[in-house]
Write a protein that holds these residues in place. Sequence first.
Motif, PDB file in Angstrom:
ATOM      1  N   TRP A 152     -11.043   2.400   5.390  1.00  0.00           N
ATOM      2  CA  TRP A 152      -9.608   2.230   5.132  1.00  0.00           C
ATOM      3  C   TRP A 152      -8.995   3.551   4.671  1.00  0.00           C
ATOM      4  CZ3 TRP A 152      -5.964  -1.520   5.689  1.00  0.00           C
ATOM      5  CH2 TRP A 152      -4.807  -1.443   4.913  1.00  0.00           C
ATOM      6  N   LYS A 153      -9.625   4.177   3.692  1.00  0.00           N
ATOM      7  CA  LYS A 153      -9.116   5.440   3.145  1.00  0.00           C
ATOM      8  C   LYS A 153      -9.161   6.550   4.194  1.00  0.00           C
ATOM      9  CE  LYS A 153      -8.164   6.460  -0.538  1.00  0.00           C
ATOM     10  NZ  LYS A 153      -6.876   6.682  -1.163  1.00  0.00           N
ATOM     11  N   PHE A 191     -10.626  -1.483  -4.613  1.00  0.00           N
ATOM     12  CA  PHE A 191      -9.215  -1.109  -4.528  1.00  0.00           C
ATOM     13  C   PHE A 191      -8.575  -1.013  -5.924  1.00  0.00           C
ATOM     14  CE2 PHE A 191      -9.124  -2.097   0.029  1.00  0.00           C
ATOM     15  CZ  PHE A 191      -8.254  -1.108   0.473  1.00  0.00           C
ATOM     16  N   TYR A 201     -13.727  -0.140   2.459  1.00  0.00           N
ATOM     17  CA  TYR A 201     -12.759   0.651   1.700  1.00  0.00           C
ATOM     18  C   TYR A 201     -12.774   2.108   2.155  1.00  0.00           C
ATOM     19  CZ  TYR A 201     -10.618   3.226  -2.117  1.00  0.00           C
ATOM     20  OH  TYR A 201      -9.838   4.078  -2.842  1.00  0.00           O
ATOM     21  N   GLY A 241      -3.060   4.889   1.128  1.00  0.00           N
ATOM     22  CA  GLY A 241      -3.939   3.726   1.271  1.00  0.00           C
ATOM     23  C   GLY A 241      -4.233   2.995  -0.023  1.00  0.00           C
ATOM     24  N   GLU A 242      -3.790   3.561  -1.146  1.00  0.00           N
ATOM     25  CA  GLU A 242      -3.984   2.889  -2.432  1.00  0.00           C
ATOM     26  C   GLU A 242      -2.953   1.781  -2.602  1.00  0.00           C
ATOM     27  OE1 GLU A 242      -6.437   3.377  -4.660  1.00  0.00           O
ATOM     28  OE2 GLU A 242      -7.317   4.909  -3.376  1.00  0.00           O
ATOM     29  N   LEU A 243      -3.258   0.840  -3.486  1.00  0.00           N
ATOM     30  CA  LEU A 243      -2.346  -0.276  -3.744  1.00  0.00           C
ATOM     31  C   LEU A 243      -1.116   0.179  -4.517  1.00  0.00           C
ATOM     32  CD1 LEU A 243      -4.952  -2.947  -4.862  1.00  0.00           C
ATOM     33  CD2 LEU A 243      -3.602  -3.029  -2.775  1.00  0.00           C
ATOM     34  N   THR A 244       0.019  -0.408  -4.194  1.00  0.00           N
ATOM     35  CA  THR A 244       1.227  -0.234  -5.002  1.00  0.00           C
ATOM     36  C   THR A 244       1.103  -1.144  -6.227  1.00  0.00           C
ATOM     37  OG1 THR A 244       2.396  -2.026  -3.882  1.00  0.00           O
ATOM     38  CG2 THR A 244       2.652   0.202  -2.946  1.00  0.00           C
ATOM     39  N   GLY A 301       1.135  -4.593  -4.938  1.00  0.00           N
ATOM     40  CA  GLY A 301      -0.157  -4.853  -4.305  1.00  0.00           C
ATOM     41  C   GLY A 301      -1.242  -5.132  -5.332  1.00  0.00           C
ATOM     42  N   PHE A 312       0.824  -1.202   0.000  1.00  0.00           N
ATOM     43  CA  PHE A 312       0.000   0.000   0.000  1.00  0.00           C
ATOM     44  C   PHE A 312       0.862   1.257   0.000  1.00  0.00           C
ATOM     45  CE2 PHE A 312      -2.682  -3.225   1.958  1.00  0.00           C
ATOM     46  CZ  PHE A 312      -3.846  -3.078   1.227  1.00  0.00           C
ATOM     47  N   GLN A 313       0.391   2.266  -0.713  1.00  0.00           N
ATOM     48  CA  GLN A 313       1.032   3.566  -0.699  1.00  0.00           C
ATOM     49  C   GLN A 313       0.633   4.300   0.580  1.00  0.00           C
ATOM     50  OE1 GLN A 313       0.062   5.649  -4.349  1.00  0.00           O
ATOM     51  NE2 GLN A 313      -0.001   3.709  -5.467  1.00  0.00           N
TER      52      GLN A 313
END
Length: 181
Positions: free
Chosen positions: A164-165, A103, A161, A9-12, A15, A5-6
């Motif tokens: 999470w954000k 995501f 989600y 909270g976003e996926l790398t 990820g 995760f960056q």
Amino acid sequence: MKYLFQRNGELTQLGRRIVLVLVWLYVLAICCICFLPQSIYPQYKMFSTPGIVQIGRFYLLLVPFNSVVNAHKLDSLVDWWMILLQNLTNIFLLYPLVLAFVFLFRKWQNFRVVIRYSFLISLFIECSQLLLDFLFDVGRIFEVDDLWTNTLGGLLAYFTYRLWKKTFAKNERILNQKRGW
């Protein structure tokens, strides 16, 4: 976690790749759960769910909120508990899939989109089960309640989600305050 995760909270990229592999595996699991013949699974229930109507090879449960409406027809609390568990598993059937889609795809980060697509995926599953019964007589049941329970699972994934954000945004604000930004 920093590899998946960056900071927002976003996926790398890693990820995203991992989640895509998990999505394909989960889609395969959903296909096994929803489309294989009922007879191959262990039968934990020793009763018939009230309200099921059989028309030829089709099994239909068209009573909305059947667990509540026909609860008085169940013989024991164990029977009621088994139906409640079935509804809970239907709520969480689409949860992992929708959470992954939210995501992975910006389009899915919208309340209405999640409702629409969760419902359509559920409707596809239920109609496919009817088609399988028509073609192969696999003993699947078209249940109206599955439509709303699966859609609810999609909404829970969306709210997960959002939480999470929100948590990542809060953590970012705290880090910025500590840095004096």
